[in-house]
Write an enzyme that holds these catalytic residues in place. Structure first.
Site, short mmCIF file in Angstrom:
data_model
loop_
_atom_site.label_atom_id
_atom_site.label_comp_id
_atom_site.label_asym_id
_atom_site.label_seq_id
_atom_site.Cartn_x
_atom_site.Cartn_y
_atom_site.Cartn_z
N ASP A 132 15.66 38.03 40.03
CA ASP A 132 15.18 37.16 38.97
C ASP A 132 15.44 37.16 37.83
O ASP A 132 15.37 38.24 37.25
CB ASP A 132 13.54 37.21 38.90
CG ASP A 132 12.79 36.38 38.21
OD1 ASP A 132 12.17 35.42 38.79
OD2 ASP A 132 13.04 36.30 36.65
N TYR B 267 17.65 34.08 29.58
CA TYR B 267 17.92 35.75 29.41
C TYR B 267 19.28 36.16 28.86
O TYR B 267 19.59 37.06 28.71
CB TYR B 267 17.50 36.52 30.87
CG TYR B 267 16.14 36.21 31.29
CD1 TYR B 267 15.23 35.49 30.63
CD2 TYR B 267 15.80 36.65 32.46
CE1 TYR B 267 13.97 35.44 31.09
CE2 TYR B 267 14.51 36.60 33.25
CZ TYR B 267 13.70 35.84 32.50
OH TYR B 267 12.42 35.69 32.93
N HIS C 212 11.17 26.67 33.57
CA HIS C 212 10.57 27.98 32.79
C HIS C 212 9.34 27.71 32.25
O HIS C 212 8.36 28.89 32.07
CB HIS C 212 11.62 28.34 31.99
CG HIS C 212 11.84 29.90 31.62
ND1 HIS C 212 12.98 30.50 31.40
CD2 HIS C 212 10.64 30.94 31.69
CE1 HIS C 212 12.56 31.76 31.10
NE2 HIS C 212 11.38 31.99 31.22
N GLN D 128 5.42 31.15 38.62
CA GLN D 128 5.59 32.42 38.19
C GLN D 128 4.93 32.47 36.77
O GLN D 128 5.13 31.87 36.01
CB GLN D 128 7.15 32.78 37.85
CG GLN D 128 7.45 34.23 37.59
CD GLN D 128 8.99 34.47 37.39
OE1 GLN D 128 9.52 34.68 36.24
NE2 GLN D 128 9.70 34.40 38.39
N PRO E 172 4.55 42.63 35.48
CA PRO E 172 3.39 43.32 36.14
C PRO E 172 3.06 44.33 35.47
O PRO E 172 1.77 44.74 35.70
CB PRO E 172 3.80 43.19 37.48
CG PRO E 172 5.44 43.62 37.53
CD PRO E 172 5.83 42.66 36.64
N LYS F 194 10.73 45.45 36.42
CA LYS F 194 12.02 45.79 35.78
C LYS F 194 12.28 47.19 35.36
O LYS F 194 11.02 47.53 34.67
CB LYS F 194 12.31 44.97 34.49
CG LYS F 194 13.43 45.06 33.72
CD LYS F 194 13.52 44.23 32.28
CE LYS F 194 12.74 45.13 31.37
NZ LYS F 194 12.27 44.58 30.06
#
Length: 241
Positions: free
Chosen positions: A44, A49, A107, A157, A185, A228
């Protein structure tokens, strides 16, 4: 890796690897290589980014077949609007070294995102995107959006973790068949999440770390997760749930 069937029949791995805030491109590339080596297949990223090229290089070097991967990117606020999103999509594909995306998201719900969705619907029908979705849409935006588009989003998301459970949001999304996917998360470890006594106690009962408990909580709620890490041992730990 367990998968979840989206509302259009496409299968998405339930656990993936996120690269948000990986601004050092060499670090990002190595982290993605390590993740792919360990068995992650959902990646992802997003145009905002600024690391899509690093992700693409890692995919190329990994030797993993493109059809075995599930690659997600996102169009950011300044890329909203029909023409802007068409260009943003092509730019992301070029940087990632692919001619299609498995999932492409709006986004954030700002600017001309309806124009963007029209472009994404066309790319979806042309099979350049396997599934299209949204990110950071609150329930009112979700309902309004679903009432005014031709293709219902496959994914929303958003931030989901034990301190921000989003139960009502998810209930409304389920009415439209929209899959919840949790970014951050771990909530970036804020508010003492990793030292929370309830989560720590659950971990001790099952011989697991607090981080594993947090991820397992989301998994058991049928949520897709994209934790991540740049540390291989933690990547492995995150998979062992």
């Amino acid at each position: 890796m367990r998968t979840i069937r989206l509302n259009n029949g496409v299968e998405i791995p339930q656990e993936g690897f996120g690269v948000f805030q990986m601004t050092d491109l060499k670090v990002c590339e190595q982290a993605v290589l390590d993740a792919l080596h360990l068995g992650y297949r959902l990646l992802d990223t997003a145009s905002s980014y600024k690391n899509e090229e690093a992700v693409g290089l890692a995919v190329k070097k990994s030797g993993v077949s493109r059809q075995d991967l599930f690659i997600t990117s996102k169009a950011y606020i300044q890329e909203m609007g029909y023409e802007n999103t068409k260009k943003a999509f092509e730019d992301s594909c070029k940087k990632l070294g692919t001619d299609y995306l498995d999932l492409y998201l709006i986004h954030m719900p700002f600017n001309d995102y309806y124009g963007s969705w029209k472009a994404m619907e066309e790319l979806y029908k042309e099979e350049r995107i396997r599934a299209i979705g949204i990110s950071n849409f609150l329930p009112d935006r979700v309902v309004d959006f679903c009432m005014n588009v031709n293709v219902i989003p496959a994914v929303n998301q958003m931030e989901i973790h034990p301190f921000y459970q989003r139960q009502e949001d998810i209930k409304i999304m389920e009415e439209y068949g929209i899959q919840a996917e949790a970014w951050a998360p771990f909530a970036e470890g804020l508010n003492g999440m990793f030292s929370n006594p309830v989560l720590e106690n659950i971990g001790r009962m099952h011989g697991r770390t607090t981080a594993q408990v947090i991820l397992r909580w989301n998994i058991q709620r049928n949520t897709v997760i994209i934790p991540k890490s740049v540390h291989m041992n933690r990547m492995k730990e995150n998979l062992d749930i």
